[in-house]
Design a protein around this motif. Structure first.
Motif, PDB file in Angstrom:
ATOM      1  N   ALA A  78       0.922  -5.828  11.751  1.00  0.00           N
ATOM      2  CA  ALA A  78       0.118  -7.040  11.563  1.00  0.00           C
ATOM      3  C   ALA A  78      -0.090  -7.214  10.064  1.00  0.00           C
ATOM      4  CB  ALA A  78      -1.220  -6.917  12.271  1.00  0.00           C
ATOM      5  N   GLU A  79      -0.106  -8.455   9.599  1.00  0.00           N
ATOM      6  CA  GLU A  79      -0.404  -8.694   8.186  1.00  0.00           C
ATOM      7  C   GLU A  79      -1.905  -8.799   8.021  1.00  0.00           C
ATOM      8  OE1 GLU A  79       0.492 -13.163   7.164  1.00  0.00           O
ATOM      9  OE2 GLU A  79       2.138 -12.399   8.389  1.00  0.00           O
ATOM     10  N   ILE A  80      -2.442  -8.115   7.017  1.00  0.00           N
ATOM     11  CA  ILE A  80      -3.900  -7.977   6.927  1.00  0.00           C
ATOM     12  C   ILE A  80      -4.470  -8.421   5.584  1.00  0.00           C
ATOM     13  CG2 ILE A  80      -4.101  -6.173   8.676  1.00  0.00           C
ATOM     14  CD1 ILE A  80      -4.129  -4.132   6.360  1.00  0.00           C
ATOM     15  N   GLU A 133       0.265  -7.700   2.500  1.00  0.00           N
ATOM     16  CA  GLU A 133       0.052  -6.312   2.916  1.00  0.00           C
ATOM     17  C   GLU A 133       0.003  -6.236   4.439  1.00  0.00           C
ATOM     18  OE1 GLU A 133      -3.411  -2.849   2.626  1.00  0.00           O
ATOM     19  OE2 GLU A 133      -3.393  -4.511   1.187  1.00  0.00           O
ATOM     20  N   ALA A 134       0.665  -5.237   5.013  1.00  0.00           N
ATOM     21  CA  ALA A 134       0.715  -5.069   6.466  1.00  0.00           C
ATOM     22  C   ALA A 134       0.089  -3.746   6.874  1.00  0.00           C
ATOM     23  CB  ALA A 134       2.170  -5.133   6.953  1.00  0.00           C
ATOM     24  N   THR A 135      -0.113  -3.608   8.186  1.00  0.00           N
ATOM     25  CA  THR A 135      -0.788  -2.426   8.710  1.00  0.00           C
ATOM     26  C   THR A 135       0.053  -1.154   8.620  1.00  0.00           C
ATOM     27  OG1 THR A 135      -0.078  -3.185  10.911  1.00  0.00           O
ATOM     28  CG2 THR A 135      -2.358  -3.617  10.285  1.00  0.00           C
ATOM     29  N   ASP A 136       1.315  -1.269   8.227  1.00  0.00           N
ATOM     30  CA  ASP A 136       2.115  -0.058   8.004  1.00  0.00           C
ATOM     31  C   ASP A 136       1.873   0.518   6.615  1.00  0.00           C
ATOM     32  OD1 ASP A 136       3.371  -1.960   6.465  1.00  0.00           O
ATOM     33  OD2 ASP A 136       5.402  -1.529   7.198  1.00  0.00           O
ATOM     34  N   GLY A 137       0.945  -0.133   5.864  1.00  0.00           N
ATOM     35  CA  GLY A 137       0.609   0.362   4.545  1.00  0.00           C
ATOM     36  C   GLY A 137       1.511  -0.150   3.437  1.00  0.00           C
ATOM     37  N   ARG A 138       2.512  -0.941   3.769  1.00  0.00           N
ATOM     38  CA  ARG A 138       3.445  -1.446   2.766  1.00  0.00           C
ATOM     39  C   ARG A 138       3.054  -2.839   2.294  1.00  0.00           C
ATOM     40  NH1 ARG A 138       9.473  -1.254   4.824  1.00  0.00           N
ATOM     41  NH2 ARG A 138       9.824  -1.736   2.610  1.00  0.00           N
ATOM     42  N   ARG A 139       3.518  -3.174   1.094  1.00  0.00           N
ATOM     43  CA  ARG A 139       3.394  -4.532   0.570  1.00  0.00           C
ATOM     44  C   ARG A 139       4.766  -5.184   0.627  1.00  0.00           C
ATOM     45  NH1 ARG A 139       2.560  -4.487  -4.777  1.00  0.00           N
ATOM     46  NH2 ARG A 139       1.390  -6.445  -4.940  1.00  0.00           N
ATOM     47  N   TYR A 140       4.779  -6.455   0.999  1.00  0.00           N
ATOM     48  CA  TYR A 140       6.035  -7.197   1.160  1.00  0.00           C
ATOM     49  C   TYR A 140       6.052  -8.379   0.204  1.00  0.00           C
ATOM     50  CZ  TYR A 140       6.656  -4.470   5.426  1.00  0.00           C
ATOM     51  OH  TYR A 140       6.811  -3.437   6.320  1.00  0.00           O
ATOM     52  N   LEU A 141       7.168  -8.544  -0.490  1.00  0.00           N
ATOM     53  CA  LEU A 141       7.363  -9.687  -1.378  1.00  0.00           C
ATOM     54  C   LEU A 141       7.652 -10.909  -0.510  1.00  0.00           C
ATOM     55  CD1 LEU A 141       7.670 -10.721  -4.307  1.00  0.00           C
ATOM     56  CD2 LEU A 141      10.091 -10.091  -4.163  1.00  0.00           C
ATOM     57  N   LEU A 198      13.657  -7.101   5.430  1.00  0.00           N
ATOM     58  CA  LEU A 198      12.346  -6.579   5.807  1.00  0.00           C
ATOM     59  C   LEU A 198      12.260  -5.085   5.504  1.00  0.00           C
ATOM     60  CD1 LEU A 198       9.702  -7.607   7.177  1.00  0.00           C
ATOM     61  CD2 LEU A 198      10.630  -6.711   9.323  1.00  0.00           C
ATOM     62  N   ASP A 199      13.305  -4.357   5.830  1.00  0.00           N
ATOM     63  CA  ASP A 199      13.340  -2.917   5.534  1.00  0.00           C
ATOM     64  C   ASP A 199      13.180  -2.651   4.045  1.00  0.00           C
ATOM     65  OD1 ASP A 199      13.676  -2.235   8.179  1.00  0.00           O
ATOM     66  OD2 ASP A 199      15.854  -1.996   8.039  1.00  0.00           O
ATOM     67  N   ARG A 200      13.631  -3.602   3.219  1.00  0.00           N
ATOM     68  CA  ARG A 200      13.567  -3.440   1.769  1.00  0.00           C
ATOM     69  C   ARG A 200      12.360  -4.141   1.166  1.00  0.00           C
ATOM     70  NH1 ARG A 200      18.221  -3.045   4.027  1.00  0.00           N
ATOM     71  NH2 ARG A 200      19.884  -1.711   3.176  1.00  0.00           N
ATOM     72  N   GLY A 201      11.419  -4.539   2.026  1.00  0.00           N
ATOM     73  CA  GLY A 201      10.149  -5.074   1.555  1.00  0.00           C
ATOM     74  C   GLY A 201      10.157  -6.526   1.147  1.00  0.00           C
ATOM     75  N   VAL A 202      11.059  -7.325   1.748  1.00  0.00           N
ATOM     76  CA  VAL A 202      11.138  -8.754   1.416  1.00  0.00           C
ATOM     77  C   VAL A 202      11.029  -9.583   2.686  1.00  0.00           C
ATOM     78  CG1 VAL A 202      12.603 -10.599   0.486  1.00  0.00           C
ATOM     79  CG2 VAL A 202      12.541  -8.362  -0.648  1.00  0.00           C
ATOM     80  N   LEU A 203      10.176 -10.604   2.668  1.00  0.00           N
ATOM     81  CA  LEU A 203      10.035 -11.533   3.784  1.00  0.00           C
ATOM     82  C   LEU A 203      10.868 -12.779   3.533  1.00  0.00           C
ATOM     83  CD1 LEU A 203       6.160 -11.391   4.346  1.00  0.00           C
ATOM     84  CD2 LEU A 203       7.932  -9.996   5.420  1.00  0.00           C
TER      85      LEU A 203
END
Length: 413
Positions: free
Chosen positions: A33-35, A43-51, A367-372
């Motif tokens: 989930a995005e939080i 920032e998502a609930t997996d602790g990662r930040r996504y561009l 997504l795996d590489r942190g990009v939406l």
């Protein structure tokens, strides 16, 4: 509802209240989930930040731009919703600021809550002028409410809701000759609805001069011209509006997405005084309870001021040129380059992958590489990028490296 350690299970809640298909899609993307969000990052609930190079065109200013959030906070603390009895200053100032960015006599504003509602308002205004024969372009997208859906040319979304509005003609995008034939056939009762660049249609850019030719044809055949800038307007294409490139002034223009500043939803239909006259003469002819809410108009006013003060349309043009060059470099270096097409203008960019399943693979690899990214509703072979105009040089470098790596990992068969 399933709860583990006091934390709701998002897939279970989604399945229970939004349906199994949406839940399945969320699970495919990892069940996060995005939080939180700020600037170009989510920032998502997996602790990662996504561009965030997705967002479907909403976040030209990024997430929670300080100027917009501050304006919304001030309005929230003072007067977030109006009675609609007295004048509402914030809405009036927002209308003045919005029309100041537009050419010609586009000075009359009908605020709406969404792009689809802006399209509905335009279609109703056209009907008030006796223009009931609608002409839209193949793969065009103008929303999914019933009237807007009628000019959104995708049978997949039409099938369950027929009959839609009558007298709708679909023409190829970019072909002025066919447009002329369609207008001749409707004998003065025509209303043309077009995007300057098709977004959901796969980032298709018409030939130079096409919009000018259509505008002239509409004048010749006494048809109304509606230009849908819900996704393309307010800097997205590297200019304030897509129409600026060809110097045309439609009868009606639609704005949305970026008008929100990425904080509070708002859209608008803007027309010249003659076209707007039926709504001006009777302000209750077309109404909606929550339109022109002060809190939404505060967001719009701050967004427009920020775009102007920070010269974000110019910034979008510069960033877009750099991103387009980088995407094309990766595509040209790929072994399957003959099946990869990169298109774009400003910060509306599309990568067309002419291989079944490749879009999903690229989306997940990014997504795996942190990009939406965005998929395209009217073009299943196109991954679309609509990044903010506030991204940094390091953000650009990160994205291009991630894209190059993600594309290399896509199996083309």
């Amino acid at each position: 509802m399933t709860v583990t350690s006091g934390v709701p299970a998002w897939p279970d809640l989604c399945r229970a209240h939004f349906g199994p298909a949406r839940a399945a899609f969320g699970n495919l993307l990892g069940g996060m989930a995005e939080i939180a969000s700020a600037g170009a990052w989510v920032e998502a609930t997996d602790g990662r930040r996504y561009l965030d190079f997705g967002g479907y065109g909403v976040f030209l200013l990024g997430h929670r731009h300080p100027a917009v959030t501050a304006a919304v906070h001030r309005q929230l603390d003072r007067h977030p919703m109006s009675t609609r009895v007295f004048f509402e200053p914030t809405a009036l100032r927002a209308a003045a600021a919005l029309t100041a960015t537009l050419p010609g006599e586009l000075s009359m504003v009908q605020f709406t809550n969404s792009g689809s509602e802006a399209t509905e308002a335009a279609l109703k205004l056209a009907r008030a002028h006796g223009k009931s024969a609608l002409i839209s372009a193949r793969n065009g997208f103008h929303g999914k409410t019933l009237g807007a859906l009628s000019v959104t040319t995708n049978e997949k979304y039409h099938r369950a809701f027929r009959p839609l509005l009558p007298r709708v003609t679909e023409v190829p995008f970019g072909d002025a000759t066919v447009m002329a034939e369609a207008l001749e056939a409707v004998a003065g009762s025509g209303c043309v609805v077009l995007e300057p660049v098709q977004g959901e249609g796969g980032v298709h850019i018409p030939p130079d001069g096409y919009l000018r030719a259509v505008a002239e044809l509409c004048r010749r055949h006494r048809a109304l011209l509606v230009i849908d800038e819900i996704q393309t307007g307010l800097g997205r294409l590297g200019s304030w509006w897509g129409i600026d490139r060809e110097g045309i002034v439609p009868d009606i223009l639609l704005a949305g997405k970026g008008l929100s500043g990425g904080v509070v939803p708002i859209a608008a239909m803007i027309a010249d005084p003659v076209t707007f006259a039926p709504f001006a003469d009777d302000p209750y002819l077309h109404t909606s309870t929550f339109t022109a809410a002060p809190i939404a108009c505060a967001a719009a006013l701050a967004a427009i001021d920020t775009m102007r003060d920070d010269e974000l349309p110019r910034r979008a043009a510069e960033l877009g040129a750099r991103l387009l060059e980088g995407l094309r470099h990766s595509a040209d270096a790929h072994p399957a380059r003959d099946r990869i097409t990169v298109r774009g203008r400003g910060l509306l960019l599309g990568v067309d992958l002419a291989t079944p399943g490749a879009v999903g693979e690229l989306f997940l690899n990014l997504l795996d590489r942190g990009v939406l990214a965005n998929h395209s509703l009217n073009a299943s072979s196109v991954v679309r990028f609509t990044p903010p105009a506030i991204i940094t040089d390091s953000d650009v470098d990160l994205f291009l490296a991630a894209f190059d790596d993600a594309l290399a990992a896509v199996p083309f068969g």
